[in-house]
Write a protein that holds these residues in place. Structure first.
Motif: not given
Length: 99
Positions: A61-72
């Motif tokens: 879930s973390i990997l998918v979330r980071e691909v969809m909306s990258p954080s700093p």
């Protein structure tokens, strides 16, 4: 009582502000509890399997979330998620080997 109300309001606000991150935090917290139970009480493979499943789900879930909306802190977050995924897959492989 005021402390608990403040804590409950913080949890509610956190869950409303960023629901995916809250679910990931909840899954990782439950994984820590399950893995601690499986460590304290040997022979409880169900808790180990459930804890490792929570870790796999949260890291994906973390990997998918980071691909969809990258954080700093995208790179650090992705490295940590991949590391968690590798460790949990190693745990599954070790568990299968001992059965």
């Amino acid at each position: 009582m005021r402390f608990w109300r403040f804590w409950l309001n913080a949890v509610i606000l956190s869950s409303q502000h960023n629901p995916p991150r809250f679910v990931e935090l909840l899954m990782l917290s439950l994984a820590i509890i399950m893995l601690a139970i499986s460590t304290l009480f040997p022979g409880k493979e169900a808790f180990l399997i459930l804890g490792l499943s929570f870790v796999v789900g949260a890291s994906l879930s973390i990997l998918v979330r980071e691909v969809m909306s990258p954080s700093p802190r995208t790179l650090i977050t992705q490295i940590t998620a991949v590391l968690l995924l590798v460790v949990s897959i190693y745990g599954f492989a070790d568990l299968i080997q001992h059965l």
